[in-house]
Write a protein that holds these residues in place. Structure first.
Motif, PDB file in Angstrom:
ATOM      1  N   SER A  62      41.681  -9.388 -31.917  1.00 50.56           N
ATOM      2  CA  SER A  62      42.571  -9.376 -33.134  1.00 50.56           C
ATOM      3  C   SER A  62      42.930 -10.684 -32.970  1.00 50.56           C
ATOM      4  O   SER A  62      43.788 -11.078 -33.950  1.00 50.56           O
ATOM      5  N   VAL A  63      42.870 -11.336 -31.993  1.00 44.37           N
ATOM      6  CA  VAL A  63      43.350 -13.015 -31.722  1.00 44.37           C
ATOM      7  C   VAL A  63      42.049 -14.004 -31.749  1.00 44.37           C
ATOM      8  O   VAL A  63      42.184 -15.190 -31.873  1.00 44.37           O
ATOM      9  N   LYS A  64      40.999 -13.413 -31.689  1.00 42.38           N
ATOM     10  CA  LYS A  64      39.938 -14.330 -31.289  1.00 42.38           C
ATOM     11  C   LYS A  64      39.619 -15.176 -32.641  1.00 42.38           C
ATOM     12  O   LYS A  64      39.803 -14.745 -33.705  1.00 42.38           O
ATOM     13  N   GLY A  65      39.520 -16.487 -32.382  1.00 41.03           N
ATOM     14  CA  GLY A  65      39.360 -17.386 -33.301  1.00 41.03           C
ATOM     15  C   GLY A  65      40.570 -18.149 -34.022  1.00 41.03           C
ATOM     16  O   GLY A  65      40.691 -19.199 -34.502  1.00 41.03           O
ATOM     17  N   ARG A  66      41.564 -17.461 -33.365  1.00 37.48           N
ATOM     18  CA  ARG A  66      43.000 -18.094 -33.878  1.00 37.48           C
ATOM     19  C   ARG A  66      43.860 -18.387 -32.719  1.00 37.48           C
ATOM     20  O   ARG A  66      44.587 -19.390 -32.772  1.00 37.48           O
ATOM     21  N   PHE A  67      43.744 -17.774 -31.517  1.00 37.89           N
ATOM     22  CA  PHE A  67      44.491 -18.138 -30.330  1.00 37.89           C
ATOM     23  C   PHE A  67      43.667 -18.905 -29.292  1.00 37.89           C
ATOM     24  O   PHE A  67      42.023 -18.509 -29.082  1.00 37.89           O
ATOM     25  N   THR A  68      44.061 -19.550 -28.639  1.00 41.23           N
ATOM     26  CA  THR A  68      43.369 -20.568 -27.327  1.00 41.23           C
ATOM     27  C   THR A  68      44.209 -20.422 -26.316  1.00 41.23           C
ATOM     28  O   THR A  68      45.320 -21.001 -26.359  1.00 41.23           O
ATOM     29  N   ILE A  69      43.747 -19.810 -25.316  1.00 42.01           N
ATOM     30  CA  ILE A  69      44.387 -19.814 -24.020  1.00 42.01           C
ATOM     31  C   ILE A  69      43.814 -21.017 -22.890  1.00 42.01           C
ATOM     32  O   ILE A  69      42.671 -21.448 -23.302  1.00 42.01           O
ATOM     33  N   SER A  70      45.054 -21.717 -22.195  1.00 42.90           N
ATOM     34  CA  SER A  70      44.295 -22.848 -21.298  1.00 42.90           C
ATOM     35  C   SER A  70      45.157 -23.024 -20.300  1.00 42.90           C
ATOM     36  O   SER A  70      46.310 -22.250 -20.224  1.00 42.90           O
ATOM     37  N   ARG A  71      45.012 -23.664 -19.173  1.00 46.05           N
ATOM     38  CA  ARG A  71      45.569 -23.667 -17.936  1.00 46.05           C
ATOM     39  C   ARG A  71      45.630 -25.046 -17.546  1.00 46.05           C
ATOM     40  O   ARG A  71      44.531 -25.740 -17.416  1.00 46.05           O
ATOM     41  N   THR A  72      46.728 -25.504 -16.750  1.00 49.46           N
ATOM     42  CA  THR A  72      46.664 -26.637 -15.984  1.00 49.46           C
ATOM     43  C   THR A  72      47.057 -26.328 -14.499  1.00 49.46           C
ATOM     44  O   THR A  72      48.246 -25.840 -14.190  1.00 49.46           O
TER      45      THR A  72
END
Length: 115
Positions: A62-72
């Motif tokens: 449902s969120v693929k291509g619209r949301f991006t997860i990242s981490r520091t």
């Protein structure tokens, strides 16, 4: 004591963007996969996205291509960049490990998308 603090939610029009942040105390992040979940009114909490320690990501359809997860990792922080938001993205968003630890659920951050 492990604590999670989600932030960055708000009210946005459909098509807009938001970026959520989640900071953790303790050693939750070290070596762990982190994830975002969401719960819309009257619905079960659902998985949104996850990111491994090395950066491997996986998204709900449902969120693929619209949301991006990242981490520091140095900051014990995980992010969720949300673009092209839809009304159906309206929910309280939570972060947790993956699989989620019931003891780690925080207050979440409210995202409201208006039409």
């Amino acid at each position: 004591q492990v604590q999670l603090l989600e932030s960055g939610g708000g009210l946005v029009q459909a098509g807009g963007s938001l970026i959520l942040s989640c900071s953790a105390s303790g050693r939750m992040f070290s070596g762990n996969t982190m994830a975002w979940f969401r719960q819309a009114p009257g619905k079960e909490r659902e998985f949104v996205a996850r990111i491994g320690w090395s950066g491997t990501t996986y998204y709900a359809d449902s969120v693929k291509g619209r949301f991006t997860i990242s981490r520091t990792n140095a900051k014990n922080t995980v992010y969720l960049q949300m673009n092209s938001l839809k009304v159906e993205d309206t929910a309280v968003y939570y972060c947790n490990t993956y699989p989620p630890n019931v003891a780690y659920w925080g207050q979440g951050t409210q995202v409201t998308v208006s039409s």
